[in-house]
Design a protein around this motif. Structure first.
Motif, PDB file in Angstrom:
ATOM      1  N   UNK A  74     -48.007  27.958 -69.996  1.00  0.00           N
ATOM      2  CA  UNK A  74     -49.298  27.773 -68.990  1.00  0.00           C
ATOM      3  C   UNK A  74     -49.399  26.988 -67.762  1.00  0.00           C
ATOM      4  N   UNK A  75     -48.478  25.832 -67.919  1.00  0.00           N
ATOM      5  CA  UNK A  75     -48.279  24.878 -67.051  1.00  0.00           C
ATOM      6  C   UNK A  75     -47.283  25.590 -65.687  1.00  0.00           C
ATOM      7  N   UNK A  76     -46.462  26.077 -66.402  1.00  0.00           N
ATOM      8  CA  UNK A  76     -45.401  26.879 -65.328  1.00  0.00           C
ATOM      9  C   UNK A  76     -46.279  28.105 -64.547  1.00  0.00           C
ATOM     10  N   UNK A  77     -46.842  28.879 -65.339  1.00  0.00           N
ATOM     11  CA  UNK A  77     -47.541  29.840 -65.013  1.00  0.00           C
ATOM     12  C   UNK A  77     -48.692  29.709 -63.959  1.00  0.00           C
ATOM     13  N   UNK A  78     -49.315  28.389 -64.151  1.00  0.00           N
ATOM     14  CA  UNK A  78     -50.384  27.945 -63.172  1.00  0.00           C
ATOM     15  C   UNK A  78     -49.786  27.636 -61.876  1.00  0.00           C
ATOM     16  N   UNK A  79     -48.336  26.944 -61.698  1.00  0.00           N
ATOM     17  CA  UNK A  79     -47.832  26.582 -60.768  1.00  0.00           C
ATOM     18  C   UNK A  79     -47.526  27.841 -59.726  1.00  0.00           C
ATOM     19  N   UNK A  80     -47.278  28.857 -60.514  1.00  0.00           N
ATOM     20  CA  UNK A  80     -47.014  30.277 -59.816  1.00  0.00           C
ATOM     21  C   UNK A  80     -48.201  30.670 -59.345  1.00  0.00           C
ATOM     22  N   UNK A  81     -49.475  30.777 -59.785  1.00  0.00           N
ATOM     23  CA  UNK A  81     -50.486  31.295 -59.561  1.00  0.00           C
ATOM     24  C   UNK A  81     -51.049  30.929 -58.131  1.00  0.00           C
ATOM     25  N   UNK A  82     -50.637  30.077 -57.580  1.00  0.00           N
ATOM     26  CA  UNK A  82     -51.332  29.557 -56.374  1.00  0.00           C
ATOM     27  C   UNK A  82     -50.336  29.087 -55.407  1.00  0.00           C
ATOM     28  N   UNK A  83     -50.560  28.889 -53.991  1.00  0.00           N
ATOM     29  CA  UNK A  83     -49.870  28.074 -53.155  1.00  0.00           C
ATOM     30  C   UNK A  83     -50.755  27.287 -52.164  1.00  0.00           C
ATOM     31  N   UNK A  84     -50.312  26.930 -50.924  1.00  0.00           N
ATOM     32  CA  UNK A  84     -51.226  26.198 -50.144  1.00  0.00           C
ATOM     33  C   UNK A  84     -52.172  27.107 -49.429  1.00  0.00           C
ATOM     34  N   UNK A  85     -52.192  28.449 -49.390  1.00  0.00           N
ATOM     35  CA  UNK A  85     -53.378  29.168 -48.950  1.00  0.00           C
ATOM     36  C   UNK A  85     -54.479  29.315 -49.435  1.00  0.00           C
ATOM     37  N   UNK A  86     -55.367  30.237 -48.924  1.00  0.00           N
ATOM     38  CA  UNK A  86     -56.771  30.379 -49.469  1.00  0.00           C
ATOM     39  C   UNK A  86     -56.755  31.729 -50.317  1.00  0.00           C
ATOM     40  N   UNK A  87     -55.330  32.352 -50.418  1.00  0.00           N
ATOM     41  CA  UNK A  87     -55.426  33.279 -51.450  1.00  0.00           C
ATOM     42  C   UNK A  87     -55.881  33.262 -52.714  1.00  0.00           C
ATOM     43  N   UNK A  88     -56.767  34.040 -53.463  1.00  0.00           N
ATOM     44  CA  UNK A  88     -57.130  33.917 -54.604  1.00  0.00           C
ATOM     45  C   UNK A  88     -55.959  33.766 -55.529  1.00  0.00           C
ATOM     46  N   UNK A  89     -56.164  32.606 -56.496  1.00  0.00           N
ATOM     47  CA  UNK A  89     -54.863  32.287 -57.225  1.00  0.00           C
ATOM     48  C   UNK A  89     -55.003  33.394 -58.443  1.00  0.00           C
ATOM     49  N   UNK A  90     -53.884  33.710 -59.120  1.00  0.00           N
ATOM     50  CA  UNK A  90     -53.636  34.626 -60.070  1.00  0.00           C
ATOM     51  C   UNK A  90     -52.370  34.523 -60.839  1.00  0.00           C
ATOM     52  N   UNK A  91     -52.527  34.052 -62.077  1.00  0.00           N
ATOM     53  CA  UNK A  91     -51.242  33.919 -63.228  1.00  0.00           C
ATOM     54  C   UNK A  91     -50.674  35.095 -63.499  1.00  0.00           C
ATOM     55  N   UNK A  92     -49.246  34.881 -63.418  1.00  0.00           N
ATOM     56  CA  UNK A  92     -48.281  35.953 -63.768  1.00  0.00           C
ATOM     57  C   UNK A  92     -48.345  35.917 -65.554  1.00  0.00           C
ATOM     58  N   UNK A  93     -47.928  36.978 -65.962  1.00  0.00           N
ATOM     59  CA  UNK A  93     -47.505  36.948 -67.430  1.00  0.00           C
ATOM     60  C   UNK A  93     -46.281  36.327 -67.919  1.00  0.00           C
ATOM     61  N   UNK A  94     -45.446  36.319 -66.881  1.00  0.00           N
ATOM     62  CA  UNK A  94     -44.071  35.534 -67.251  1.00  0.00           C
ATOM     63  C   UNK A  94     -43.238  35.461 -66.199  1.00  0.00           C
ATOM     64  N   UNK A  95     -42.327  34.304 -66.028  1.00  0.00           N
ATOM     65  CA  UNK A  95     -41.313  34.143 -65.159  1.00  0.00           C
ATOM     66  C   UNK A  95     -40.159  34.256 -65.379  1.00  0.00           C
TER      67      UNK A  95
END
Length: 477
Positions: free
Chosen positions: A20-41
């Motif tokens: 979950x911590x890894x997926x959270x990192x990939x769910x967002x960046x520095x933009x205003x785009x709505x965060x969303x988690x992937x299922x797997x990396x």
């Protein structure tokens, strides 16, 4: 279907993560785009593994989002529909350096820090944007058509040829690399129209597994000059004159805020003092001499520059704001990524949201005025707007970037900047600003105004990605 097990059989269990911590990192960046988690990396090591993942995604109707940079600013790598993140950072080899043909062949995970350091050993570099993040993929940057600092048209096309995994899992080669027995080769005109299809596509039409990029020889002599400008409407004339005379290599414009952020060493005292002492805008021009008669080359350019300054009544200085050694400071940064851990745009308040587009030099002041007036309406300090103007193709056009800074931990301040960012983007488009890469909320703004272009994009997307698995939700989908 067991997604984790199936993907681990392709790339190895140690290169798969659904933590979950890894997926959270990939769910967002520095933009205003709505965060969303992937299922797997997944972290593939080569093109074959990427092919297998993409084919698996097609078979099972799973969205795939490619990423190669460890940093994101615009939301292109945020998965709109979850699914699989293909992180290409393991593919970080510089495959070939060819000084004779002035090219470097890189995998997608190669960063600016990595490529510039290695090329410097050969007396070369890749022409770069303004102080890119050191973790930014150089291949991704060139694919996103980030403007380089050099205004000469012969330098502008950095991207040459490439290998692509298509959304179906098939392989494709662009440019002259498509020729049988010619993979990886390129000629001066190697960037043929077919290559451009993938540039700016935000990973929706395939995944680059390597690319040949144009490399340049480092100048033997550089001399930096600063032209202070008091008003935005005074920027165009000297820039046009300099570029018509074809003077210099790097040429760009920064306002006091941006220049202070770049050169400040001690925060916040030195930054505040510099911002108050620097001119409102500064044109930065680098005259360079290459391997043939460098002193003479810089000498005649400097003489021509001084003649222009005399005729057009602008000042040419060795520094601005009384900063000692400013030329040496800027020259150390000019052809490298940002070296510090905190990115230069984030030093002031922690976050920066950029509105950027193309226009013409003579209209830069119109957009600058609009941004200032709009900021005042939203209660945002106009002196906190970062301005960067990059002349393109000898000033035939201009890249304008306006940065709005905020403290991401301050919800009220962030909300103000979010509203300002969206309205400033809308106003800029209405005024004729050309948004070449419609990230995030810009997609609807751009495609709603270009019905025919959008229809063609949908046809192209359907042809290359019939199952709509490659970064769906981006572009006009």
């Amino acid at each position: 279907m067991n997604l984790k097990q199936d993907l681990s059989e392709i790339v190895g269990v140690e290169h798969i993560s659904d933590d979950p911590e890894v997926l959270e990192k990939y769910s967002k960046d520095f933009s205003f785009v709505q965060p969303r988690r992937p299922s797997i990396v997944a972290h593939p090591k080569n093109a074959e593994e990427i092919q297998k993942i993409v084919r698996y995604a097609n078979t099972n109707s799973i969205a795939v989002t490619p990423r190669s940079s460890a940093i994101g600013f615009y939301g292109a790598g945020i998965p709109s529909q979850g699914g699989i993140i293909i992180d290409c950072s393991r593919m970080n080899k510089i495959l070939e350096i060819d000084p004779r043909n002035k090219k470097v062949k890189v995998e997608p995970g190669v960063t600016y820090a990595q490529v510039q350091e290695e090329l410097a050993k050969h007396g070369m570099y890749v022409a770069n944007p303004l102080l890119p993040h050191k973790a930014k993929s150089v291949l991704t940057s060139t694919m996103e058509r980030e403007p380089i600092l050099i205004t000469k048209s012969e330098y502008s096309e950095v991207f040459l040829t490439s290998e692509v995994v298509l959304p179906t899992g098939d392989m494709y080669w662009t440019g002259t690399a498509l020729g049988k027995g010619m993979k990886g080769q390129n000629f001066p005109d190697a960037l043929i129209p077919g290559t451009r299809l993938w540039l700016g596509a935000q990973g929706t039409l395939g995944i680059m597994t390597w690319a040949n990029l144009k490399a340049e020889h480092l100048p033997l002599l550089d001399k930096l000059f600063f032209i202070p400008i008091s008003k935005a409407e005074q920027i165009a004339e000297p820039v046009y004159a300099i570029q018509r005379k074809m003077l210099g290599n790097e040429c760009f414009v920064l306002n006091a805020l941006n220049l202070a952020m770049i050169i400040s060493e001690k925060w916040p005292d030195e930054f505040n003092a510099l911002r108050d002492s620097l001119p409102p805008y500064t044109i930065i021009l680098c005259l360079s001499g290459l391997n043939r008669l460098p002193e003479e080359m810089v000498g005649y350019q400097e003489e021509a520059l001084m003649d222009l300054a005399k005729d057009l009544h602008f000042d040419v200085k060795a520094t601005v704001g009384g900063v000692a050694g400013l030329d040496a400071t800027i020259l150390k940064m000019l052809r490298k990524p940002w070296q510090k851990d905190i990115y230069w745009k984030h030093q002031y308040k922690g976050a920066c949201h950029d509105v950027f587009f193309h226009t013409t030099m003579d209209r830069v002041h119109e957009f600058t005025t609009m941004m200032g007036e709009l900021a005042a309406v939203h209660g945002y300090p106009t002196r906190d707007i970062g301005v960067y103007v990059q002349p393109l193709e000898r000033a035939r056009a201009a890249f304008c970037q306006f940065g709005f800074h905020c403290d991401p931990s301050n919800t009220r301040e962030t909300a103000v900047v979010r509203k300002l960012f969206l309205e400033a983007s809308q106003r800029a488009i209405n005024m004729g600003g050309f948004f070449t890469t419609p990230y995030g909320p810009w997609a609807d703004m751009v495609y709603s105004r270009t019905a025919q272009y959008t229809a063609v994009l949908k046809i192209v997307k359907s042809a290359y990605d019939p199952n709509n698995v490659m970064n769906p939700g981006k572009l006009c989908f």
